[in-house]
Design a protein around this motif. Structure first.
Motif, PDB file in Angstrom:
ATOM      1  N   LEU A 103       0.859  -1.189   0.000  1.00 19.43           N
ATOM      2  CA  LEU A 103       0.000   0.000   0.000  1.00 19.43           C
ATOM      3  C   LEU A 103       0.894   1.238   0.000  1.00 19.43           C
ATOM      4  CD1 LEU A 103      -2.559  -1.288   2.631  1.00 19.43           C
ATOM      5  CD2 LEU A 103      -2.834  -1.237   0.136  1.00 19.43           C
ATOM      6  N   LYS A 104       1.209   1.720  -1.196  1.00 20.64           N
ATOM      7  CA  LYS A 104       2.188   2.785  -1.329  1.00 20.64           C
ATOM      8  C   LYS A 104       1.579   4.160  -1.572  1.00 20.64           C
ATOM      9  CE  LYS A 104       5.654  -0.452  -2.744  1.00 20.64           C
ATOM     10  NZ  LYS A 104       6.600  -0.907  -3.726  1.00 20.64           N
ATOM     11  N   ALA A 105       0.268   4.229  -1.791  1.00 16.97           N
ATOM     12  CA  ALA A 105      -0.391   5.512  -2.035  1.00 16.97           C
ATOM     13  C   ALA A 105      -1.360   5.807  -0.886  1.00 16.97           C
ATOM     14  CB  ALA A 105      -1.144   5.481  -3.359  1.00 16.97           C
ATOM     15  N   GLU A 132     -11.744  14.551   1.069  1.00 16.15           N
ATOM     16  CA  GLU A 132     -12.721  15.438   1.683  1.00 16.15           C
ATOM     17  C   GLU A 132     -14.089  15.118   1.085  1.00 16.15           C
ATOM     18  OE1 GLU A 132     -11.513  19.488   1.075  1.00 16.15           O
ATOM     19  OE2 GLU A 132      -9.624  19.190   2.138  1.00 16.15           O
ATOM     20  N   ILE A 133     -15.057  14.900   1.954  1.00 20.51           N
ATOM     21  CA  ILE A 133     -16.412  14.551   1.535  1.00 20.51           C
ATOM     22  C   ILE A 133     -17.367  15.662   1.954  1.00 20.51           C
ATOM     23  CG2 ILE A 133     -18.335  12.942   1.882  1.00 20.51           C
ATOM     24  CD1 ILE A 133     -16.113  11.527   0.452  1.00 20.51           C
ATOM     25  N   THR A 134     -18.194  16.090   1.020  1.00 23.56           N
ATOM     26  CA  THR A 134     -19.264  17.029   1.314  1.00 23.56           C
ATOM     27  C   THR A 134     -20.579  16.313   1.046  1.00 23.56           C
ATOM     28  OG1 THR A 134     -17.869  18.876   0.654  1.00 23.56           O
ATOM     29  CG2 THR A 134     -20.240  19.304   0.792  1.00 23.56           C
ATOM     30  N   ARG A 148      -9.267   8.795   5.256  1.00 23.27           N
ATOM     31  CA  ARG A 148      -7.895   8.383   4.889  1.00 23.27           C
ATOM     32  C   ARG A 148      -8.005   7.022   4.241  1.00 23.27           C
ATOM     33  NH1 ARG A 148      -3.291   5.809   7.516  1.00 23.27           N
ATOM     34  NH2 ARG A 148      -4.621   5.459   9.337  1.00 23.27           N
ATOM     35  N   ILE A 149      -7.391   6.895   3.060  1.00 26.58           N
ATOM     36  CA  ILE A 149      -7.457   5.685   2.249  1.00 26.58           C
ATOM     37  C   ILE A 149      -6.037   5.273   1.874  1.00 26.58           C
ATOM     38  CG2 ILE A 149      -8.355   4.664   0.110  1.00 26.58           C
ATOM     39  CD1 ILE A 149     -10.630   5.831   1.763  1.00 26.58           C
ATOM     40  N   ALA A 150      -5.718   3.988   2.025  1.00 25.59           N
ATOM     41  CA  ALA A 150      -4.429   3.471   1.551  1.00 25.59           C
ATOM     42  C   ALA A 150      -4.692   2.587   0.341  1.00 25.59           C
ATOM     43  CB  ALA A 150      -3.738   2.664   2.648  1.00 25.59           C
ATOM     44  N   SER A 151      -3.876   2.754  -0.697  1.00 25.71           N
ATOM     45  CA  SER A 151      -4.026   1.928  -1.902  1.00 25.71           C
ATOM     46  C   SER A 151      -2.651   1.544  -2.441  1.00 25.71           C
ATOM     47  CB  SER A 151      -4.831   2.666  -2.976  1.00 25.71           C
ATOM     48  OG  SER A 151      -4.158   3.830  -3.403  1.00 25.71           O
ATOM     49  N   ARG A 152      -2.649   0.542  -3.302  1.00 21.67           N
ATOM     50  CA  ARG A 152      -1.381   0.095  -3.881  1.00 21.67           C
ATOM     51  C   ARG A 152      -0.804   1.152  -4.808  1.00 21.67           C
ATOM     52  NH1 ARG A 152      -4.697  -4.350  -4.113  1.00 21.67           N
ATOM     53  NH2 ARG A 152      -5.135  -4.033  -6.319  1.00 21.67           N
ATOM     54  N   ASP A 153      -1.677   1.766  -5.604  1.00 18.44           N
ATOM     55  CA  ASP A 153      -1.263   2.735  -6.617  1.00 18.44           C
ATOM     56  C   ASP A 153      -2.507   3.489  -7.076  1.00 18.44           C
ATOM     57  OD1 ASP A 153      -2.616   0.895  -8.305  1.00 18.44           O
ATOM     58  OD2 ASP A 153      -0.739  -0.097  -8.827  1.00 18.44           O
ATOM     59  N   LEU A 154      -2.371   4.334  -8.092  1.00 20.05           N
ATOM     60  CA  LEU A 154      -3.513   5.117  -8.563  1.00 20.05           C
ATOM     61  C   LEU A 154      -4.595   4.248  -9.187  1.00 20.05           C
ATOM     62  CD1 LEU A 154      -1.792   8.310 -10.013  1.00 20.05           C
ATOM     63  CD2 LEU A 154      -3.064   8.058  -7.879  1.00 20.05           C
ATOM     64  N   GLU A 155      -4.195   3.185  -9.866  1.00 21.60           N
ATOM     65  CA  GLU A 155      -5.188   2.275 -10.454  1.00 21.60           C
ATOM     66  C   GLU A 155      -6.026   1.616  -9.348  1.00 21.60           C
ATOM     67  OE1 GLU A 155      -5.340  -1.757 -13.171  1.00 21.60           O
ATOM     68  OE2 GLU A 155      -3.569  -0.472 -13.296  1.00 21.60           O
ATOM     69  N   LYS A 211     -13.138  15.348  -2.830  1.00 16.61           N
ATOM     70  CA  LYS A 211     -11.876  15.939  -3.256  1.00 16.61           C
ATOM     71  C   LYS A 211     -10.764  15.085  -2.681  1.00 16.61           C
ATOM     72  CE  LYS A 211      -9.040  20.041  -2.676  1.00 16.61           C
ATOM     73  NZ  LYS A 211      -8.942  21.310  -1.937  1.00 16.61           N
ATOM     74  N   SER A 212      -9.970  14.472  -3.553  1.00 16.52           N
ATOM     75  CA  SER A 212      -8.885  13.584  -3.124  1.00 16.52           C
ATOM     76  C   SER A 212      -7.547  14.300  -3.207  1.00 16.52           C
ATOM     77  CB  SER A 212      -8.837  12.333  -4.010  1.00 16.52           C
ATOM     78  OG  SER A 212     -10.053  11.638  -3.943  1.00 16.52           O
ATOM     79  N   SER A 213      -6.753  14.141  -2.166  1.00 15.27           N
ATOM     80  CA  SER A 213      -5.378  14.648  -2.146  1.00 15.27           C
ATOM     81  C   SER A 213      -4.480  13.483  -1.766  1.00 15.27           C
ATOM     82  CB  SER A 213      -5.223  15.763  -1.106  1.00 15.27           C
ATOM     83  OG  SER A 213      -6.072  16.845  -1.405  1.00 15.27           O
TER      84      SER A 213
END
Length: 152
Positions: free
Chosen positions: A61-63, A68-70, A107-114, A134-136
């Motif tokens: 999990l490198k990303a 932000e959620i509205t 907060r989200i952890a993912s392997r990569d952008l895909e 809105k994702s940062s």
């Protein structure tokens, strides 16, 4: 909390695998007194559990994303539905109700952008009542959380 309790909590925050004997040494109390103090801190709810700190990169999990959620509505019912849905997704590591521009911060952890795209489509987009996201992405962690500062 007295000095010994602060020493125990501080030591456990930095390494929860410490033995009672080691904690007792650090706190300057006997092992039996230390055990009683730890148990009392647990019963009081100050210590809520014990975990291992895991390196997300070693899990692939490198990303790390902060989202932000509205919501479309800030009614109690809308917030309750959203918060109940968040609990269903393991991909959402943290969720905070916020003041300011966004209603929630995830907060989200993912392997990569895909992989994040998959989480976005199959998890985040299914959350009820969302009007905007809105994702940062974190570029690099500067400081790892080491525990809460303790009052003196």
């Amino acid at each position: 909390m007295d000095r010994a309790d602060r020493a125990i909590v501080s030591a456990l925050q930095s390494d929860s695998s410490r033995s009672i004997a080691e904690l007792a040494d650090l706190a300057g109390v006997s092992p039996s007194a230390c055990h009683r103090r730890v148990r009392a801190l647990e019963v009081s709810g100050l210590i809520t559990g014990y975990t291992a700190q895991v390196d997300p990169a070693r899990l692939g999990l490198k990303a790390m994303a902060f989202v932000e959620i509205t919501l479309t509505s800030q009614s109690r019912e809308a917030m309750d539905r959203f918060e109940a849905a968040v609990l269903l997704y393991d991909e959402i590591l943290d969720c905070h109700l916020m003041s300011g521009g966004a209603d929630y911060l995830l907060r989200i952890a993912s392997r990569d952008l895909e992989h994040y795209d998959h989480i976005h489509r199959d998890c985040l987009s299914r959350l009820p009542g969302v009007s905007a996201m809105k994702s940062s992405f974190a570029i690099r962690r500067i400081k790892r959380w080491q525990g809460y500062p303790l009052p003196h």
